[in-house]
Design a protein around this motif. Structure first.
Motif, PDB file in Angstrom:
ATOM      1  N   ARG A 691      96.581  64.597 -68.725  1.00  0.00           N
ATOM      2  CA  ARG A 691      95.349  65.154 -68.164  1.00  0.00           C
ATOM      3  C   ARG A 691      94.896  66.404 -68.915  1.00  0.00           C
ATOM      4  N   ALA A 692      95.294  66.541 -70.145  1.00  0.00           N
ATOM      5  CA  ALA A 692      94.999  67.769 -70.896  1.00  0.00           C
ATOM      6  C   ALA A 692      93.505  67.992 -71.059  1.00  0.00           C
ATOM      7  N   ASP A 693      92.717  66.920 -71.040  1.00  0.00           N
ATOM      8  CA  ASP A 693      91.276  67.058 -71.236  1.00  0.00           C
ATOM      9  C   ASP A 693      90.511  67.160 -69.925  1.00  0.00           C
ATOM     10  N   SER A 694      91.201  67.168 -68.784  1.00  0.00           N
ATOM     11  CA  SER A 694      90.484  67.260 -67.505  1.00  0.00           C
ATOM     12  C   SER A 694      91.131  68.326 -66.641  1.00  0.00           C
ATOM     13  N   LEU A 695      91.460  68.005 -65.414  1.00  0.00           N
ATOM     14  CA  LEU A 695      92.038  68.995 -64.519  1.00  0.00           C
ATOM     15  C   LEU A 695      93.370  68.501 -63.965  1.00  0.00           C
ATOM     16  N   GLY A 696      94.204  69.461 -63.571  1.00  0.00           N
ATOM     17  CA  GLY A 696      95.506  69.106 -63.017  1.00  0.00           C
ATOM     18  C   GLY A 696      95.503  69.070 -61.505  1.00  0.00           C
ATOM     19  N   SER A 697      94.882  70.081 -60.877  1.00  0.00           N
ATOM     20  CA  SER A 697      94.824  70.120 -59.416  1.00  0.00           C
ATOM     21  C   SER A 697      93.621  70.941 -58.980  1.00  0.00           C
ATOM     22  N   LEU A 698      93.207  70.720 -57.743  1.00  0.00           N
ATOM     23  CA  LEU A 698      92.091  71.448 -57.153  1.00  0.00           C
ATOM     24  C   LEU A 698      92.618  72.464 -56.154  1.00  0.00           C
ATOM     25  N   LEU A 699      92.007  73.632 -56.122  1.00  0.00           N
ATOM     26  CA  LEU A 699      92.341  74.675 -55.152  1.00  0.00           C
ATOM     27  C   LEU A 699      91.348  74.564 -54.006  1.00  0.00           C
ATOM     28  N   LEU A 700      91.871  74.395 -52.790  1.00  0.00           N
ATOM     29  CA  LEU A 700      91.044  74.006 -51.653  1.00  0.00           C
ATOM     30  C   LEU A 700      90.915  75.113 -50.623  1.00  0.00           C
ATOM     31  N   GLY A 701      89.800  75.077 -49.930  1.00  0.00           N
ATOM     32  CA  GLY A 701      89.591  76.038 -48.857  1.00  0.00           C
ATOM     33  C   GLY A 701      88.751  75.448 -47.749  1.00  0.00           C
ATOM     34  N   VAL A 702      88.825  76.086 -46.576  1.00  0.00           N
ATOM     35  CA  VAL A 702      88.005  75.723 -45.421  1.00  0.00           C
ATOM     36  C   VAL A 702      87.423  77.022 -44.868  1.00  0.00           C
ATOM     37  N   PRO A 703      86.114  77.088 -44.613  1.00  0.00           N
ATOM     38  CA  PRO A 703      85.526  78.318 -44.102  1.00  0.00           C
ATOM     39  C   PRO A 703      86.028  78.662 -42.694  1.00  0.00           C
ATOM     40  N   ASP A 704      86.290  79.951 -42.456  1.00  0.00           N
ATOM     41  CA  ASP A 704      86.549  80.447 -41.114  1.00  0.00           C
ATOM     42  C   ASP A 704      85.772  81.746 -40.936  1.00  0.00           C
ATOM     43  N   GLU A 705      86.070  82.492 -39.891  1.00  0.00           N
ATOM     44  CA  GLU A 705      85.279  83.695 -39.607  1.00  0.00           C
ATOM     45  C   GLU A 705      85.411  84.768 -40.680  1.00  0.00           C
ATOM     46  N   ASP A 706      86.463  84.701 -41.512  1.00  0.00           N
ATOM     47  CA  ASP A 706      86.681  85.725 -42.542  1.00  0.00           C
ATOM     48  C   ASP A 706      86.155  85.310 -43.909  1.00  0.00           C
ATOM     49  N   GLY A 707      85.693  84.062 -44.027  1.00  0.00           N
ATOM     50  CA  GLY A 707      85.231  83.577 -45.329  1.00  0.00           C
ATOM     51  C   GLY A 707      85.853  82.234 -45.639  1.00  0.00           C
ATOM     52  N   LEU A 708      86.210  82.031 -46.910  1.00  0.00           N
ATOM     53  CA  LEU A 708      86.818  80.772 -47.326  1.00  0.00           C
ATOM     54  C   LEU A 708      88.337  80.923 -47.325  1.00  0.00           C
ATOM     55  N   ARG A 709      88.994  80.253 -46.397  1.00  0.00           N
ATOM     56  CA  ARG A 709      90.447  80.363 -46.279  1.00  0.00           C
ATOM     57  C   ARG A 709      91.138  79.340 -47.176  1.00  0.00           C
ATOM     58  N   TYR A 710      92.075  79.815 -47.976  1.00  0.00           N
ATOM     59  CA  TYR A 710      92.826  78.942 -48.882  1.00  0.00           C
ATOM     60  C   TYR A 710      93.808  78.091 -48.078  1.00  0.00           C
ATOM     61  N   ILE A 711      93.799  76.758 -48.334  1.00  0.00           N
ATOM     62  CA  ILE A 711      94.698  75.870 -47.584  1.00  0.00           C
ATOM     63  C   ILE A 711      95.643  75.100 -48.500  1.00  0.00           C
ATOM     64  N   GLY A 712      95.621  75.377 -49.811  1.00  0.00           N
ATOM     65  CA  GLY A 712      96.547  74.693 -50.713  1.00  0.00           C
ATOM     66  C   GLY A 712      95.826  73.993 -51.844  1.00  0.00           C
ATOM     67  N   ARG A 713      96.576  73.245 -52.634  1.00  0.00           N
ATOM     68  CA  ARG A 713      95.985  72.530 -53.758  1.00  0.00           C
ATOM     69  C   ARG A 713      96.416  71.078 -53.728  1.00  0.00           C
ATOM     70  N   VAL A 714      95.581  70.221 -54.324  1.00  0.00           N
ATOM     71  CA  VAL A 714      95.846  68.787 -54.358  1.00  0.00           C
ATOM     72  C   VAL A 714      95.801  68.322 -55.804  1.00  0.00           C
ATOM     73  N   GLY A 715      96.788  67.499 -56.176  1.00  0.00           N
ATOM     74  CA  GLY A 715      96.858  67.025 -57.554  1.00  0.00           C
ATOM     75  C   GLY A 715      97.051  65.530 -57.673  1.00  0.00           C
ATOM     76  N   THR A 716      96.984  64.824 -56.534  1.00  0.00           N
ATOM     77  CA  THR A 716      97.171  63.369 -56.572  1.00  0.00           C
ATOM     78  C   THR A 716      96.000  62.676 -55.893  1.00  0.00           C
ATOM     79  N   GLY A 717      95.862  61.375 -56.194  1.00  0.00           N
ATOM     80  CA  GLY A 717      94.823  60.571 -55.564  1.00  0.00           C
ATOM     81  C   GLY A 717      93.555  60.437 -56.378  1.00  0.00           C
ATOM     82  N   PHE A 718      93.548  60.965 -57.606  1.00  0.00           N
ATOM     83  CA  PHE A 718      92.342  60.937 -58.426  1.00  0.00           C
ATOM     84  C   PHE A 718      92.297  59.670 -59.273  1.00  0.00           C
ATOM     85  N   THR A 719      91.126  59.027 -59.315  1.00  0.00           N
ATOM     86  CA  THR A 719      90.895  57.971 -60.289  1.00  0.00           C
ATOM     87  C   THR A 719      90.404  58.611 -61.582  1.00  0.00           C
ATOM     88  N   GLU A 720      90.393  57.841 -62.670  1.00  0.00           N
ATOM     89  CA  GLU A 720      89.922  58.372 -63.945  1.00  0.00           C
ATOM     90  C   GLU A 720      88.459  58.802 -63.849  1.00  0.00           C
TER      91      GLU A 720
END
Length: 794
Positions: A691-720
């Motif tokens: 995956r050197a020419d694309s991305l390895g994982s996404l950094l995810l968040g969900v909005p709450d009262e303080d802004g965008l809360r970090y909930i982890g990263r995902v690196g599987t389940g992607f098609t080409e």
């Protein structure tokens, strides 16, 4: 014959000429190529050298097919695609793969290259409507209509049709310009600066057929030559990627040395119109400049209204014509308070290297649901973003100009007649729509939040939330939502008071049927109709009924189970060809589970069971309409049945519940078999290895009262294809700072590339950790049907 002529001319020992730093052997300059007028090869080359500044922009980056007359126009000619070995190495080539072979075409991008074409007696230069982009065939940059007169038809008749073509293009938001072809007819060009609702060839064909319908005695859109006698053939097929058209300013191989001549529309309207010879074209260029550059230069009108040195406004020489920074940097907007004769606010959006501009008499709306008139004005140069000052009273727009607000914006939809975008300014923020109502009049609308939507689709009318009787179905209703509950909540539901349905893994949509046509809208108000043309049959199938239906757009796998993974291949497509291919491979279905309106009567205040009864009766008269059956038994049995069938879950609905658009209450409850969460992408880590020419994982968040809360990263389940789409989109959203409300740990932010959190996606996961992160997440796909404002913790 052709290669022999090449060899004789190129191998001649005559002195070489240097043009653009390239040495050319321009031989046999006294050879007559047009016997009727005595025009020599030397005169042809001189014409090409002098007209080069005007002609080259229409040849540059376009593979050139040549039509050659080595022995003059009264002898045989031949078409040539392949660049012959005799052409010097400094002439760039571009390889195009045809069905039977690959062809290396020359790219003519210099005065020396044009002179070389004259040396080879390549009198006619034909090019495609697309250009070479980064070493590959790009999209079409222009639209063309070739108006070809049949037997007994005059050029004046072609002019009448050209004016009609212009009217259609203007109505579609496209500026056009005419070119007398130098042969028999007229070419009408339009620059493709906006997204068409279909492929260029199909778009042009639609206009051609409409003209043939309107003027059956004058126009034909049929290619058969037997149909052309006495008519003007509107050749729309020139927009096919495989087709070429003679380039503007090119000579023609006629008895006289005529040329494809750019004309002004005022000339087309006059009687006595005729084709022009190359010397006439050159004389017009010497005195008036390049008419095409004036047509294509979107700042021409801006400059024509202002006098250099008499106004402090920026005065650039020429616009960049689509070569701006749109694809590399953040796009900008500016609002200027203009104290002219009448106070108004000028609203400007950066697009294609200029500022597309509107005058808003009452100012940009700041409250959702407010509509304001916006009158489109001439495009302004990018330098106008920072302009403030006083324009002299005797100059155009005289008065004081002050910057009211400025910032960046994110385009959401940029189509002919409808723009949707999000502004990020100091004073003005949020999503807006600009909708063309007529000519230069637009409606500016601030888009409502998730609980206030929808967006109007045109005509200046606010979508209504009708709960009383109507003769026509209400437009823009947002669906009712279910509240997520755990499985054990089903035990609290009173027996006999609830009904249970399957929860379908697809895209929620509201279908509006009127006059035998179906329009589909997402929960956020986006028009999905063109994305799912395979569902259009529902409109005529319902016959004369007028209805508003609530349901889910789904695709089914081999076991007839809804597949969100397969549906991802249908989402976000814009080009007609891609949509049609996806529709064939991943056909869509519309699972209808509620009805809000039928034949003049609103059903939203009716009980759920009554609405279902009406829906079932309607489905019985409409062959093929899918209304999934309700599940038998109580909630636990329904949930077990959904697990056995591999469904996403179930929805429980109170039998006496009315339909409450845009509301999420307790009368509709959903229970899922798998934990999922809608997320916003706030960053990514570059990929490694495969995956050197694309991305390895996404950094995810969900909005709450303080802004965008970090909930982890995902690196599987992607098609080409998903990786390619995400990589391309995320690069456009990159930013320097983290969008998350709290600082991430060093291990979490390592190598992170931050992005503006505009992309909505969905993940599946097993559980939440004690730190508030998702455990074992898997990427399910993007959700273009959801707005960022809708994302919340499930």
């Amino acid at each position: 014959m052709g290669e022999t002529a090449d060899s004789k001319e190129v191998d001649s020992a005559m002195p070489a000429t240097t043009i653009d730093g390239h040495r050319l052997n321009l031989t046999h300059l006294d050879k007559v190529l047009y016997p009727d007028t005595g025009t020599s090869k030397g005169e042809v080359i001189e014409y090409l050298k002098e007209i080069a500044p005007a002609m080259l922009p229409h040849l540059s980056q376009r593979p050139v097919t040549r039509k050659r007359w080595p022995d003059g126009v009264d002898s045989d000619f031949f078409f040539e695609r392949q660049a012959p070995p005799s052409i010097p190495k400094w002439v760039r080539r571009f390889s195009v793969r045809h069905q039977d072979r690959a062809v290396d075409y020359p790219l003519v991008d210099s005065t020396a290259g044009l002179a070389l074409m004259g040396q080879l007696a390549a009198l006619e230069l034909h090019v495609s409507q697309w250009t070479v982009v980064k070493g590959r065939p790009g999209l079409a940059t222009r639209l063309i209509f070739d108006l070809d007169p049949g037997e007994g038809v005059e050029l004046y008749d072609c002019a009448r049709v050209a004016l009609a073509v212009r009217e259609h293009l203007t109505a579609s938001g496209l500026s056009s310009y005419p070119v007398t072809s130098g042969s028999k007819g007229i070419h009408v060009y339009a620059e493709l600066t906006t997204t068409l609702d279909s492929e260029p060839s199909q778009f042009a064909q639609k206009i051609a057929k409409q003209l043939a319908k309107d003027w059956p005695d004058l126009v034909t859109a049929t290619m058969a030559k037997t149909e052309r006698s006495g008519k003007v053939f509107v050749d729309w097929s020139q927009n096919n990627p495989a087709k070429t058209t003679v380039a503007p300013y090119s000579l023609r191989g006629r008895a006289e040395p005529t040329a494809a001549a750019p004309r002004d529309w005022s000339e087309i309207e006059q009687k006595g119109l005729r084709q022009l010879r190359f010397d006439e074209v050159l004389e017009r260029y010497r005195s008036d400049g390049d008419l095409l550059s004036k047509s294509l230069d979107s700042l021409h009108t801006y400059r024509s209204k202002r006098h250099r040195g008499q106004t402090p406004e920026p005065m650039p020489e020429q616009s960049t014509n689509g070569q701006g920074s749109d694809s590399v940097e953040e796009l900008s907007f500016v609002i200027q308070e203009h104290h002219a004769t009448n106070l108004h606010w000028d609203f400007r959006l950066e697009h294609d290297g200029v500022l597309v501009s509107w005058a808003v008499p009452k100012g940009v709306p700041t409250k959702p649901g407010t509509n304001r008139l916006a009158v489109q004005t001439e495009d302004h140069p990018l330098d106008y973003r920072t302009f403030s000052g006083t324009i002299p009273e005797d100059q155009y727009g005289g008065g004081r100009v002050e910057i009211f607000d400025s910032g960046s914006y994110v385009p959401i939809k940029w189509e002919t007649g409808k723009l949707v975008f999000e502004l990020h300014g100091d004073r003005i923020r949020g999503q807006y729509a600009l909708i063309n109502t007529k000519a230069d009049h637009w409606l500016m609308h601030k888009i409502k939040k998730a609980d206030e939507r929808p967006i109007p689709s045109g005509g200046g009318e606010q979508p209504s939330r009708v709960t009383t009787e109507h003769s026509a179905p209400p437009h823009g209703l947002e669906p009712m939502f279910a509240t997520l509950r755990p499985a054990d909540y089903l035990e609290t539901l009173a027996a006999g008071e609830w009904s249970f349905e399957g929860k379908w893994d697809g895209i929620r949509a509201v279908g509006e049927v009127f006059d035998g046509k179906l329009r589909l809208y997402s929960r956020s108000g986006l028009d999905l109709t063109s994305t799912y043309p395979d569902l259009a049959w529902i409109g005529p199938a319902l016959g004369e009924h007028a209805a508003v239906l609530d349901g889910e757009i789904v695709t089914l796998d081999a076991h007839d189970v809804t597949s969100f993974a397969a549906l991802q291949n249908r989402m976000g497509l814009r080009r007609t060809a891609a949509i049609e291919r996806a529709a064939e491979k991943y056909p869509a279905e519309f699972f209808v589970f509620d009805i809000l309106f039928l034949d003049g009567t609103s059903l939203m205040k009716k009980k759920y069971l009554d609405r279902r009864r009406v829906l079932d009766e309607l489905a019985a008269t409409c062959e093929g309409l899918t209304v999934p059956a309700r599940l038998n038994g109580n909630g636990e049995r329904a949930l077990d049945e959904s697990r056995r069938r591999g469904w996403e879950g179930i929805v429980a609905k109170r039998n006496d519940s009315p339909y409450l658009p845009a509301q999420r209450g307790r009368s509709w409850v959903k229970v899922k078999n798998q934990r999922t969460q809608e997320v916003l992408v706030g960053g990514y880590r570059p990929g490694k290895g495969a995956r050197a020419d694309s991305l390895g994982s996404l950094l995810l968040g969900v909005p709450d009262e303080d802004g965008l809360r970090y909930i982890g990263r995902v690196g599987t389940g992607f098609t080409e294809s998903a990786l390619e789409t995400l990589s391309r989109t995320l690069k456009r959203l990159s930013r320097k700072t983290s969008p998350f409300s709290a600082e991430l740990k060093p291990s979490e932010r390592k190598d992170a590339v931050w992005v503006t959190p505009r992309l909505v996606g969905e993940i599946a996961f097993t559980e939440w950790t004690t730190a508030g992160l998702v455990r074992h997440p898997t990427w399910r796909g993007l959700r273009p049907d959801k707005d960022p404002d809708e994302v919340r913790f499930e």
